[in-house]
Design an enzyme around this catalytic site. Structure first.
Site, PDB file in Angstrom:
ATOM      1  N   ALA A 104     -89.026  39.183 -92.076  1.00 25.17           N
ATOM      2  CA  ALA A 104     -87.949  38.229 -92.343  1.00 25.17           C
ATOM      3  C   ALA A 104     -87.110  37.863 -91.117  1.00 25.17           C
ATOM      4  O   ALA A 104     -86.750  36.708 -90.927  1.00 25.17           O
ATOM      5  CB  ALA A 104     -87.049  38.795 -93.443  1.00 25.17           C
ATOM      6  N   SER A 229     -92.391  38.398 -83.924  1.00 22.52           N
ATOM      7  CA  SER A 229     -91.669  38.685 -82.688  1.00 22.52           C
ATOM      8  C   SER A 229     -91.144  40.112 -82.796  1.00 22.52           C
ATOM      9  O   SER A 229     -90.945  40.592 -83.913  1.00 22.52           O
ATOM     10  CB  SER A 229     -90.503  37.702 -82.495  1.00 22.52           C
ATOM     11  OG  SER A 229     -89.444  37.967 -83.397  1.00 22.52           O
ATOM     12  N   TYR A 280     -98.721  50.349 -81.392  1.00 20.89           N
ATOM     13  CA  TYR A 280     -98.735  51.602 -82.161  1.00 20.89           C
ATOM     14  C   TYR A 280     -99.735  51.442 -83.300  1.00 20.89           C
ATOM     15  O   TYR A 280    -100.111  50.306 -83.642  1.00 20.89           O
ATOM     16  CB  TYR A 280     -97.338  51.934 -82.712  1.00 20.89           C
ATOM     17  CG  TYR A 280     -96.550  50.753 -83.235  1.00 20.89           C
ATOM     18  CD1 TYR A 280     -96.976  50.023 -84.348  1.00 20.89           C
ATOM     19  CD2 TYR A 280     -95.365  50.351 -82.624  1.00 20.89           C
ATOM     20  CE1 TYR A 280     -96.259  48.941 -84.840  1.00 20.89           C
ATOM     21  CE2 TYR A 280     -94.640  49.245 -83.101  1.00 20.89           C
ATOM     22  CZ  TYR A 280     -95.094  48.565 -84.209  1.00 20.89           C
ATOM     23  OH  TYR A 280     -94.389  47.484 -84.695  1.00 20.89           O
ATOM     24  N   GLU A 303     -96.988  38.428 -80.749  1.00 14.24           N
ATOM     25  CA  GLU A 303     -95.581  38.833 -80.694  1.00 14.24           C
ATOM     26  C   GLU A 303     -94.883  37.931 -79.690  1.00 14.24           C
ATOM     27  O   GLU A 303     -95.038  38.085 -78.478  1.00 14.24           O
ATOM     28  CB  GLU A 303     -95.445  40.301 -80.279  1.00 14.24           C
ATOM     29  CG  GLU A 303     -96.106  41.293 -81.229  1.00 14.24           C
ATOM     30  CD  GLU A 303     -95.300  41.569 -82.505  1.00 14.24           C
ATOM     31  OE1 GLU A 303     -94.165  41.040 -82.634  1.00 14.24           O
ATOM     32  OE2 GLU A 303     -95.805  42.322 -83.350  1.00 14.24           O
TER      33      GLU A 303
HETATM   34  O1  0X9 Z   1     -95.484  46.390 -86.779  1.00 14.72           O
HETATM   35  C1  0X9 Z   1     -95.947  45.279 -87.053  1.00 14.72           C
HETATM   36  O2  0X9 Z   1     -96.225  44.930 -88.196  1.00 14.72           O
HETATM   37  C2  0X9 Z   1     -96.187  44.262 -85.929  1.00 14.72           C
HETATM   38  N1  0X9 Z   1     -95.096  44.307 -84.989  1.00 14.72           N
HETATM   39  S1  0X9 Z   1     -93.582  43.802 -85.417  1.00 14.72           S
HETATM   40  O3  0X9 Z   1     -92.673  44.163 -84.336  1.00 14.72           O
HETATM   41  N2  0X9 Z   1     -93.551  42.209 -85.503  1.00 14.72           N
HETATM   42  O4  0X9 Z   1     -93.222  44.353 -86.680  1.00 14.72           O
HETATM   43  C3  0X9 Z   1     -97.486  44.592 -85.187  1.00 14.72           C
HETATM   44  C4  0X9 Z   1     -98.757  44.561 -86.004  1.00 14.72           C
HETATM   45  C5  0X9 Z   1     -99.984  44.751 -85.129  1.00 14.72           C
HETATM   46  N3  0X9 Z   1    -101.182  44.902 -85.871  1.00 14.72           N
HETATM   47  C6  0X9 Z   1    -102.454  44.931 -85.348  1.00 14.72           C
HETATM   48  N4  0X9 Z   1    -102.691  44.684 -84.116  1.00 14.72           N
HETATM   49  N5  0X9 Z   1    -103.458  45.193 -86.178  1.00 14.72           N
HETATM   50 ZN    ZN Z   2     -93.352  41.279 -87.267  1.00 16.05          ZN
END
Ligand code: 0X9
Ligand code: ZN
Length: 343
Positions: A104, A229, A280, A303
């Site tokens: 969000a 982001s 991560y 991102e």
């Molecule tokens: O944590 C997340 O959902 C994403 N980052 S955020 O800061 N926008 O919340 C990253 C998701 C990455 N997923 C894959 N590379 N599979």
């Molecule tokens: Zn996100």
């Protein structure tokens, strides 16, 4: 901190006045607007403004634009998906699928989705992007959460559906998908956490809608791009494991084209590689689902750059710089996908 002897520095005594200042900037900028056409650079827009704008595009471009309500959020907001074509009437072209606002508070993501829509519809130089491909764009996945960041709590991330624990509301859509759902390294079973995965895979209506939309285009998903982001990353699969999908190096070449185009245009620096290694572990996210179960050839979680006080809240005056730079990257990645042909 003092108790445990940890050194610290207070960066900001109170965030609330800054949130209020940004809200005022946004509202006064919007009040100055005269045209019906959304001015992406001039303000951030809420869910109903974005839906109304997409409706107006159907009137303006009846041959090139289709708008479909794929479902409803928990609070009954219409979740709409826009399909843009060049109007040549050819059906079942391969698809470039873009979503934004799974989270969000990541406000630059829907703004960028709107900018992409305008580029495709209004700029003749982008005709090559539509010759053999349709673009399917869902600017706001998490409609309830997004609305809540406009009305109440600027840094809300999750959905707004209650959890089994009364005082904790909301699930992380990007941990709620039913591929490798529930892995503790990449999600949480605790409703108090920002990465709460839900009680069951797909127990959020918004996740169901995105799942159904992706499956609708299964086998013709040339490129899935999920806008988030912040951090300047192009995140590839997998998120749930340290290993790599079969065509990882093909995906890396697409990401490379995007990152190189951006560095050449603005000196902006993006890192790219598997989400697991670069950021991560994540389990149950849309990116892994798109590749594993909707057969996307390329899937990238982008991102976008940070802005504002906490990274999620760029000032209105910074929108133009971020979205024009990001478009250079997305355009280059799409051209790379297209030039290699759908495989
Ligand atoms: O944590 C997340 O959902 C994403 N980052 S955020 O800061 N926008 O919340 C990253 C998701 C990455 N997923 C894959 N590379 N599979
Ligand atoms: Zn996100």
């Amino acid at each position: 901190m003092q108790l445990h002897g940890i050194e610290y520095k207070v960066l900001l005594e109170d965030l609330a006045p800054h949130v209020r200042a940004q809200r005022a900037e946004n509202l006064s900028s919007k009040a100055k607007q005269r045209t019906h056409r959304i001015d992406v650079f001039a303000a951030f827009y809420n869910h109903s403004e974005i839906n109304a704008y997409m409706e107006s595009l159907v009137q303006l471009y009846p041959k090139r634009v289709q708008l479909k309500t794929f479902g409803w959020s928990y609070e009954q907001r219409a979740l709409k998906i826009l399909t843009i074509s060049n109007g040549d009437g050819r059906r079942n072209k391969p698809v470039i699928f873009i979503d934004a606002t799974i989270h969000a508070r990541e406000w630059i993501a829907p703004s960028f989705a709107l900018y992409i829509i305008q580029q495709l519809l209004e700029q003749a130089e982008n005709a090559d992007l539509l010759l053999n491909y349709d673009w399917v764009i869902m600017p706001v996945v998490n409609a309830d959460g997004y609305e809540f960041t406009h009305s109440d709590s600027r840094f809300w991330r999750k959905t707004r559906k209650p959890t089994p624990i009364e005082e904790h509301i909301g699930t992380d859509i990007n941990r709620n998908f039913g591929y490798k759902w529930g892995d503790d390294a990449g999600s949480s079973g605790d409703p108090a956490e920002e990465i709460y995965r839900g009680e069951q895979p797909f127990d959020q209506p918004e996740t169901q809608v995105l799942r159904d939309a992706l499956l609708h285009y299964k086998d013709r998903l040339a490129f899935y791009l999920s806008l988030h982001s912040y951090g300047n990353y192009l995140l590839l699969p997998w998120g749930h494991t340290s290993s790599f999908p079969d065509n990882y190096f093909y995906m890396m070449e697409i990401a490379d084209a995007g990152a190189m185009a951006i560095i050449q245009s603005t000196n902006g620096i993006y890192s790219y590689g598997s989400g697991y290694h670069l950021m991560y572990p994540t389990s149950g996210d849309s990116n892994d689902f798109a590749v594993a179960l909707a057969n996307a050839t390329v899937a990238i979680t982008m991102e976008l750059p940070a802005g504002g006080f906490l990274g999620f809240d760029p000032w209105v005056t910074h929108i133009e710089g971020i979205v024009t730079e990001s478009w250079v990257g997305v355009r280059a990645m799409a051209l790379e996908v297209i030039s290699r042909g759908y495989q």
